[in-house]
Write a protein that holds these residues in place. Structure first.
Motif, PDB file in Angstrom:
ATOM      1  N   LEU A 362      76.212 -52.691  19.863  1.00 54.52           N
ATOM      2  CA  LEU A 362      74.824 -53.169  20.482  1.00 54.52           C
ATOM      3  C   LEU A 362      74.938 -54.358  21.189  1.00 54.52           C
ATOM      4  O   LEU A 362      74.078 -55.154  21.442  1.00 54.52           O
ATOM      5  N   ALA A 363      76.339 -54.804  21.307  1.00 52.58           N
ATOM      6  CA  ALA A 363      76.556 -56.594  21.761  1.00 52.58           C
ATOM      7  C   ALA A 363      75.855 -56.240  23.418  1.00 52.58           C
ATOM      8  O   ALA A 363      75.958 -55.500  24.172  1.00 52.58           O
ATOM      9  N   GLY A 364      75.496 -57.315  23.492  1.00 56.12           N
ATOM     10  CA  GLY A 364      74.681 -57.580  24.653  1.00 56.12           C
ATOM     11  C   GLY A 364      73.418 -57.125  25.067  1.00 56.12           C
ATOM     12  O   GLY A 364      72.905 -57.201  26.158  1.00 56.12           O
ATOM     13  N   LEU A 425      78.650 -45.464   6.787  1.00 54.93           N
ATOM     14  CA  LEU A 425      79.275 -46.426   7.852  1.00 54.93           C
ATOM     15  C   LEU A 425      79.533 -45.547   9.122  1.00 54.93           C
ATOM     16  O   LEU A 425      79.278 -46.153  10.423  1.00 54.93           O
ATOM     17  N   ASN A 426      80.274 -44.571   9.097  1.00 58.18           N
ATOM     18  CA  ASN A 426      80.866 -43.794  10.291  1.00 58.18           C
ATOM     19  C   ASN A 426      79.568 -43.177  10.901  1.00 58.18           C
ATOM     20  O   ASN A 426      79.697 -43.233  12.094  1.00 58.18           O
ATOM     21  N   GLY A 427      78.633 -42.727  10.285  1.00 63.80           N
ATOM     22  CA  GLY A 427      77.676 -42.122  10.803  1.00 63.80           C
ATOM     23  C   GLY A 427      76.677 -42.841  11.456  1.00 63.80           C
ATOM     24  O   GLY A 427      76.103 -42.936  12.648  1.00 63.80           O
ATOM     25  N   LEU A 428      76.486 -44.127  10.817  1.00 63.39           N
ATOM     26  CA  LEU A 428      75.847 -45.224  11.578  1.00 63.39           C
ATOM     27  C   LEU A 428      76.512 -45.636  12.850  1.00 63.39           C
ATOM     28  O   LEU A 428      75.938 -45.766  13.901  1.00 63.39           O
ATOM     29  N   ARG A 429      77.674 -45.774  13.026  1.00 62.56           N
ATOM     30  CA  ARG A 429      78.451 -45.996  14.356  1.00 62.56           C
ATOM     31  C   ARG A 429      78.209 -45.228  15.313  1.00 62.56           C
ATOM     32  O   ARG A 429      77.957 -45.340  16.342  1.00 62.56           O
ATOM     33  N   LEU A 433      75.878 -45.683  18.574  1.00 63.53           N
ATOM     34  CA  LEU A 433      76.738 -45.235  20.092  1.00 63.53           C
ATOM     35  C   LEU A 433      75.743 -44.549  20.872  1.00 63.53           C
ATOM     36  O   LEU A 433      75.719 -44.480  22.071  1.00 63.53           O
ATOM     37  N   THR A 434      75.100 -43.395  20.311  1.00 62.84           N
ATOM     38  CA  THR A 434      74.155 -42.617  20.801  1.00 62.84           C
ATOM     39  C   THR A 434      72.989 -43.353  21.220  1.00 62.84           C
ATOM     40  O   THR A 434      72.569 -43.326  22.471  1.00 62.84           O
ATOM     41  N   VAL A 435      72.617 -44.446  20.354  1.00 61.22           N
ATOM     42  CA  VAL A 435      71.173 -45.204  20.735  1.00 61.22           C
ATOM     43  C   VAL A 435      71.772 -45.973  22.112  1.00 61.22           C
ATOM     44  O   VAL A 435      70.789 -45.878  23.048  1.00 61.22           O
ATOM     45  N   ARG A 436      72.918 -46.423  22.197  1.00 62.89           N
ATOM     46  CA  ARG A 436      73.097 -47.206  23.141  1.00 62.89           C
ATOM     47  C   ARG A 436      73.390 -46.375  24.555  1.00 62.89           C
ATOM     48  O   ARG A 436      72.652 -46.885  25.559  1.00 62.89           O
TER      49      ARG A 436
END
Length: 444
Positions: A362-364, A425-429, A433-436
């Motif tokens: 979620l950078a930026g 952790l993998n599911g979180l990533r 990515l879906t959120v972004r």
């Protein structure tokens, strides 16, 4: 005749919204334009929108207007826990758990079965817990920098129960309680049940606006302040020592009860002393073992001055009588043998790893977060509606909370609160990515 027209207009607009002719996100006419268009008084037009809002069909936003809500979301998504489909990724609630915790429970149960206190666990315990158990929690509090006698510690069924007991024992219906403009939803539900009036304080950097608290106390008879000085939920702040001292000075000057919620305090690395250390005579300190150990272990603790202990014990009696002996025994064993301390250290590392993923993915995006917390606050771009984003994410298999359950003022920011502790952790990533992606798609 005007009354009949008003009801008819409410029904017409409700039907259009439910049929999709007014889709989610549609900005409705201003109150004045609605009145002019339908020949209504301005106050009657306002009643139309108020009734539609009460039905959960529209939301009024200060300075922006009235909008059609996303119908697929319940009013206040995130306020109530509910069963989720197995394939839905939960970024709404935190269940921080580590590998091997189930085996810890098996071992603890075997140890209890082999011990000699099973008969005692079948009987009522004193309302606040047995004194040796209270001493165990007092030693745990000492590790957090809070010296408390066992007689000033009560064992409760989780931190939420501790908050409820505090409100029941020490507050009256109609009392004004100062709270952060964004705060823990469980306290909002509690305030509603006890008919407390919540007075919101805006955020000012890493803590509430204490000038606003001074002004509030000058014009209102404020009875208490509810605060999360260490690892605020949802904004993740840790208040500085100077801010804590000023908050305590205001509380003493105006005779405020301080309710200190420390449910997530274990995640902070070397925070300033708790408010209960600075003002032990006016502070109730509430925490539990749900986040640092397991959410299903409903054991919490309350530390309070001598004068308030009888009322607090009566509130425990009125609600649960006592904490179940089995869970209390397990909690005390884990506090004494170092299990809780070890889990807290490992969960700080786990939360840090999750925050690193947030920072990368979620950078930026202006995420507000603490490097060791289990949640992140994500403001949305201008004109991007949180309910539409949450609904779109639900369709993508990701559950999030909007700001609505956390907001105590009329202004509800368009933001998401992301709980990070319930998936791998993998599911979180993947979920982030879906959120972004969804936010970017809805923002253009």
């Amino acid at each position: 005749m005007a009354e009949a027209r008003y009801k008819q207009l409410v029904d017409e607009l409700a039907a259009q919204i439910r049929a999709g002719r007014l889709p989610p996100g549609t900005r409705l006419p201003t109150h004045r334009k609605l009145a002019e268009r339908h020949g209504l008084a301005l106050v009657t037009a306002s009643r139309v929108y108020a009734e539609l809002e009460a039905m959960g069909l529209v939301s009024g936003e200060v300075g922006r207007g009235t909008f059609v809500r996303e119908a697929s979301l319940r009013v206040g998504p995130g306020a109530d826990q509910r069963a989720l489909p197995a394939d839905l990724v939960d970024l709404n609630f935190n269940y921080p758990a580590l590998p091997g915790q189930a085996e810890l429970l098996r071992s603890a149960l075997r140890q209890l079965a082999a011990g000699g206190e099973l008969d005692a666990m079948l009987r009522y315990a004193p309302h606040g817990g047995r004194m040796h158990e209270r001493a165990c929690f007092a030693r745990h509090l000492a590790s957090r920098g809070l010296a408390a006698e066992p007689s000033n510690v009560l064992i409760v069924d989780g931190a939420q129960h501790g908050l409820a007991v505090t409100a029941m024992a020490l507050l009256q219906p109609g009392d004004v309680v100062a709270v952060d403009a964004l705060t823990y939803p469980g306290f909002k539900v509690l305030a509603e049940a006890h008919r407390l009036e919540l007075a919101p304080l805006p955020a000012a950097g890493q803590g509430p606006d204490l000038d606003a608290l001074e002004r509030l106390c000058a014009r209102r008879r404020v009875r208490a302040i509810y605060a999360m000085p260490t690892m605020h939920n949802p904004l993740g702040w840790v208040m500085s020592a100077s801010r804590r001292k000023r908050l305590v000075a205001i509380a003493r000057r105006h005779g405020l009860l301080v309710i200190e919620d420390a449910a997530y305090a274990f995640l902070a690395d070397d925070p300033p002393p708790p408010l209960a250390v600075l003002a032990p005579e006016t502070t109730v300190y509430v925490s539990g073992l749900s986040k640092n150990v397991a959410t299903g272990l409903r054991v919490g603790f309350v530390a309070a001055p001598d004068a308030w202990m009888p009322k607090l014990e009566r509130a425990i009696r009125a609600t649960t009588w006592c904490t179940p002996g089995v869970t209390t025994a397990i909690a005390c064993t884990w506090l004494e043998d170092g299990t809780v301390e070890r889990l807290e250290s490992e969960k700080r590392q786990d939360a840090s790893a999750r925050q690193a993923i947030v920072g990368e993915v979620l950078a930026g995006m202006g995420c507000v977060r603490h490097p060791f917390s289990y949640f992140a606050w994500l403001p949305l771009p201008e004109e991007t509606r949180a309910d539409l984003v949450a609904a779109a994410l639900m369709r993508e298999g990701v559950s999030v909370s909007t700001a609505e359950p956390f907001a105590t003022s009329k202004h509800v920011p368009h933001a998401l609160r992301l709980a990070l502790g319930s998936v791998g952790l993998n599911g979180l990533r993947t979920a982030l990515l879906t959120v972004r992606r969804v936010i970017e798609e809805l923002s253009y």
